[in-house]
Design a protein around this motif. Sequence first.
Motif: not given
Length: 230
Positions: A63-68, A105-107, A222-230
């Motif tokens: 659905x997005x790079x952070x939700x897949x 955050x994953x399921x 399922x990856x409910x959310x994912x992000x990288x900062x830096x």
Amino acid sequence: MKIAVRILTAVVVAAASLMTVAAPAEAAVWSSTDRWGTWTSNGYTLYNNVWGSGYGPQTIWANSASNWGVWANHPNTGGIKSYPNATKYIGKKVSALGTTTSSFNVTVPTSGVAFTTAYDIWSSDHAHEIMLWMNKYGAVGPLGTLQTTTSVGGHTWAIHRGSNGSNQVYSFVRTINTSSGTVDIRAIAQWIRAQGWFGDVTIGDVQLGYEITSSAGGKDFVTNSFSVTG
């Protein structure tokens, strides 16, 4: 006439019910069944990455790079079949890293499977590979020998070190499974450098995904959310 009206009403209600049941779920923005299917969005790249032997069908969607997520049906045999993942490139030396963290955050399935939810963090020359095992289920284990158990980067790990013949591998296996959290990538890279295991290398790809050995019958990751900062 009243009987006819009742019959007509019942037919309309039944038809409406059937239409509701048959309505398709909202389609993902992107999906692929190709072994090497890729999709790029907002600085992240998703890879289906069915790279092992003896694999079964696998579909990646986003659905997005952070939700897949991934549906995978790999047989109950040994050997890693795939590592579907989302990747962001950093491109900074360890000494030059500012705040560099990742949250997830994953399921995931917890029975009838063999896999780990893992970060794969690479030096830009692919000579060094840092794996962060956030959870693991089934008959899976890290490469190399146990070096120590310690807390770094916000988690407590059993840390293994070895080589796969192509690169050095440092596997940080979380002592207790988790399906969500934040990791301090800079702290982990600095810790490895302090051990003398690598120098001031450039941190390249930061990947999060599912290293799947078996998922017979078809399982959803399922990856409910994912992000990288830096």
